[in-house]
Design an enzyme around this catalytic site. Structure first.
Site, PDB file in Angstrom:
ATOM      1  N   HIS A 204     -10.972  33.288 -61.384  1.00 35.35           N
ATOM      2  CA  HIS A 204     -12.263  33.422 -62.057  1.00 35.35           C
ATOM      3  C   HIS A 204     -12.509  32.308 -63.057  1.00 35.35           C
ATOM      4  O   HIS A 204     -13.650  31.891 -63.260  1.00 35.35           O
ATOM      5  CB  HIS A 204     -12.411  34.820 -62.641  1.00 35.35           C
ATOM      6  N   GLU A 446     -15.676  41.256 -47.423  1.00 36.96           N
ATOM      7  CA  GLU A 446     -14.659  40.452 -48.102  1.00 36.96           C
ATOM      8  C   GLU A 446     -13.255  40.971 -47.823  1.00 36.96           C
ATOM      9  O   GLU A 446     -12.274  40.488 -48.381  1.00 36.96           O
ATOM     10  CB  GLU A 446     -14.941  40.352 -49.601  1.00 36.96           C
ATOM     11  N   ASP A 470     -12.580  36.476 -51.576  1.00 43.59           N
ATOM     12  CA  ASP A 470     -11.602  37.524 -51.269  1.00 43.59           C
ATOM     13  C   ASP A 470     -11.224  37.542 -49.794  1.00 43.59           C
ATOM     14  O   ASP A 470     -10.073  37.786 -49.455  1.00 43.59           O
ATOM     15  CB  ASP A 470     -12.154  38.898 -51.675  1.00 43.59           C
ATOM     16  N   CYS A 517     -21.860  34.506 -49.999  1.00 49.41           N
ATOM     17  CA  CYS A 517     -21.945  34.219 -51.437  1.00 49.41           C
ATOM     18  C   CYS A 517     -20.613  33.805 -52.030  1.00 49.41           C
ATOM     19  O   CYS A 517     -20.487  33.704 -53.247  1.00 49.41           O
ATOM     20  CB  CYS A 517     -22.515  35.423 -52.192  1.00 49.41           C
TER      21      CYS A 517
HETATM   22  C1  PEP Z   1     -16.067  36.834 -53.060  1.00 50.89           C
HETATM   23  O1  PEP Z   1     -15.038  37.520 -53.008  1.00 50.89           O
HETATM   24  O2  PEP Z   1     -16.282  35.873 -52.290  1.00 50.89           O
HETATM   25  C2  PEP Z   1     -17.096  37.097 -54.073  1.00 50.89           C
HETATM   26  C3  PEP Z   1     -18.255  36.473 -54.047  1.00 50.89           C
HETATM   27  O3  PEP Z   1     -16.798  37.988 -55.044  1.00 50.89           O
HETATM   28  P1  PEP Z   1     -15.863  37.683 -56.328  1.00 50.89           P
HETATM   29  O4  PEP Z   1     -15.589  36.219 -56.372  1.00 50.89           O
HETATM   30  O5  PEP Z   1     -16.633  38.171 -57.503  1.00 50.89           O
HETATM   31  O6  PEP Z   1     -14.664  38.525 -56.032  1.00 50.89           O
HETATM   32 MG    MG Z   2     -14.913  39.366 -54.073  1.00 49.42          MG
END
Ligand code: PEP
Ligand code: MG
Length: 585
Positions: A204, A446, A470, A517
């Site tokens: 993150h 995901e 993910d 996304c």
């Molecule tokens: C993902 O897993 O690609 C996603 C967009 O969600 P996050 O990065 O918030 O887990």
């Molecule tokens: Mg995710």
């Protein structure tokens, strides 16, 4: 040029230490480092003599009085905004400061142990937190975090530092690990870059760095011993190189690189005025991924077609609280109003994994990414899920809102969540509260199991959205946040491409739209591949909108389709990397 080497540190020709790490966000920064550690571990233990004892005790008492005042103020404020229960948390914190035995132990260490006040507080708070965290009772274990937090607050008051940071100017943040909750409360405007020991390209902190448009590198072993707060670092995020205490020449060179890069960004930004279409005229919807209403306003200014992903947990983490329905509604309302009719996709809470609100991993799991995370938590806590659905539904009366469910691993989970959504709708109807009766709800793909049954999921919801961050980690069994395995984290692995293709076909067979996304969408080299695989909607962080749009405008659909066919049929990620022109060494 490096002339000598020690692990991930080498020396340049002028003898300066050169740090090497995994590049996770491009860009150049030259700024003082702020080494962000746990203040309880960083306190200097100083022997004091008898004449200093009264002064130290007075400093301690002043700091405690200040923190108590702050806590009572926070309790009042939060109770008014969010309700009594949330405010009471601060009252519990203030009671810790009134505990006679804790205070007696701290005073004893100052008066009889002759140590400085902050060292006495750190020692006692660590001891109490240690006892609590080894308790069998979960409630008591959770209090360990509160105790540490209070200790930190008191020490910060004594040292006169705000949030551990003695620097007033913009800085490069250096840390062992940065969790989403660490960065949520930071003054982001002052962060010019990140260097961490742990964390991979999709952790993150990396995503945050890219969304702030600042350089970052991860995987620099022993970083806390290699840089001191205040030392200047010249950081090149694209190369994953940082020079500590650079010479005047190096600083000037980096400064020129930074200016050239700023010019390039400026030129690239002009593409935002142009439509998001491929060379042959295929329209691609280009949306934005956000975590706050501030970012929604930016997305609107940058001309995003909408919000493809609002990570609601980021809103919770900024407040460090589980927000109640009204507080959530306010946050969603701001985002929806900022987008003025363009769609806003609000994802329900994705807590767990490496994202926590308040205490770090309160569940003490060995594999949190495979554990109590996201929709699994919310289905267990219908009170939280209902409050969130109600807040999102209420916001839907003000614009175009979509609901997105994260971490769905089976059709059963989708059905249960949909049942809860229907309950929330019925409640609002009974209460005469307006919402969009045509609101759509979709599922994130995901988890590989979801990709495999995407056709069946698509039949029972309104849209799909692929989360490659993910999906890659679960498909390849490569922790997205681990620097040790980050070279194995390859979104272009043929197995991942097969899962994406499967999800796209699943959505098409049910006649439902699908978007992507994950960070993959914002990586220009992947854009032709994703369009060739059939995706027509991409969602990326704000800082990646210009680069992604430019990549879309360079695509020729027929070429993209042949590229995708070849890539899906390839045997190795290396082969796909070669097709895409990636440096996959
Ligand atoms: C993902 O897993 O690609 C996603 C967009 O969600 P996050 O990065 O918030 O887990
Ligand atoms: Mg995710």
């Amino acid at each position: 040029m490096s002339v000598s080497s020690r692990g991930n540190e080498t020396r340049d020709t002028e003898g300066r230490a050169v740090l090497h790490g995994t590049p996770v966000s491009p860009g150049i920064a030259v700024a003082p480092a702020f080494v962000y550690g746990d203040i309880l571990d960083e306190i200097e233990v100083r022997r004091i003599d008898a004449s200093e004892v009264d002064g130290e005790v007075a400093r301690l008492r002043d700091a405690i009085a200040l923190v108590k005042e702050e806590l009572l103020r926070d309790a009042r404020h939060v109770s008014q905004e969010l309700g009594q229960g949330e405010g009471d948390v601060f009252l519990v914190h203030s009671m810790i400061l009134e505990d006679r035995s804790v205070l007696a132990a701290i005073l004893d260490a100052i008066r009889n142990g002759h140590v400085n006040a902050e060292a006495a507080v750190a020692e006692e708070m660590k001891r109490v937190a240690g006892v609590l965290s080894s308790s069998a009772d979960r409630y008591l274990r959770d209090r360990a975090y509160d105790v540490s937090d209070i200790g930190k607050r008191v020490i910060e008051r004594m040292l006169g530092v705000w949030a551990h940071c003695p620097l007033s100017q913009p800085m490069i943040l250096v840390a062992k690990e940065l969790r989403a909750s660490d960065t949520a409360s930071m003054d982001r405007g002052r962060i010019l870059g990140f260097i961490t020991e742990l964390g991979g390209t999709e952790s993150h902190a990396a995503i945050l760095a890219r969304s702030l448009g600042v350089p970052a590198m991860a995987g620099v072993g022993g970083i806390l011993d290699k840089v001191r707060t205040g030392e200047i670092v010249a950081l090149d995020g694209a190369l994953g190189v940082g020079i500590v205490d650079p010479s005047a020449d190096t600083r000037a060179r980096y400064e020129r690189m930074r200016e050239a890069e700023a010019r390039e960004r400026h030129e690239l930004a002009s593409v935002l005025e142009l439509p998001s279409v491929t060379r042959d005229g295929t329209e691609i919807t280009l949306m934005s991924n956000i975590g706050s209403s501030e970012e929604a306003r930016q997305a609107a200014e940058l001309g995003a077609d909408g919000i493809g992903l609002l990570r609601s947990e980021m809103v919770f983490m900024s407040a460090n609280l589980f927000l109640d329905e009204d507080a959530q509604f306010e946050a969603y309302r701001e985002a929806v109003e900022a987008m003025a009719g363009r769609p806003v996709t609000i994802r329900t809470l994705d807590v767990g994994g490496d994202k926590f609100v308040g205490p770090e991993n309160p569940f003490h799991e060995h594999n949190p990414n495979l554990g109590y995370r996201s929709t699994r938590v919310l289905l267990d806590r219908p009170d939280l899920l209902l409050a969130q659905f109600r807040a999102i539904l209420r916001a839907s009366a003000l614009g175009t809102v979509r609901i997105l469910l994260p971490m769905i691993s089976s059709v059963e989970e989708l059905r249960e969540a949909s049942r809860r959504l229907d309950e929330a709708k019925s409640e609002l109807r009974r209460e005469g509260i307006a919402f969009d009766e045509n609101i759509t709800a979709g599922v994130m793909i995901e988890i590989p199991s979801a990709a495999m049954v995407a056709d069946r999921l698509a039949k029972e919801c309104d849209f799909l959205s692929i989360g490659t961050n993910d999906l890659v980690q679960y498909a390849l069994a490569v922790d997205r946040g681990s620097s040790y395995v980050s070279r194995l984290y390859r979104p272009h692995d043929p197995s991942v491409l097969a899962l994406i293709a499967r999800a796209v076909e699943g959505a098409a067979s049910a006649g439902k739209p699908i978007s992507l996304c994950g960070e993959m969408a914002g990586t220009p080299a992947y854009v032709p591949l994703l369009i060739g695989l059939g995706l027509r909607e991409l969602s990326v962080s704000n800082s990646r909108l210009p680069g992604t749009k430019k990549a879309i405008r360079d695509v020729d659909l027929a070429d993209a389709v042949s590229l995708a066919n070849e890539a899906v049929a390839a045997s190795t990620a290396g082969d796909v990397g070669a097709l895409l022109g990636l440096d996959d060494s």
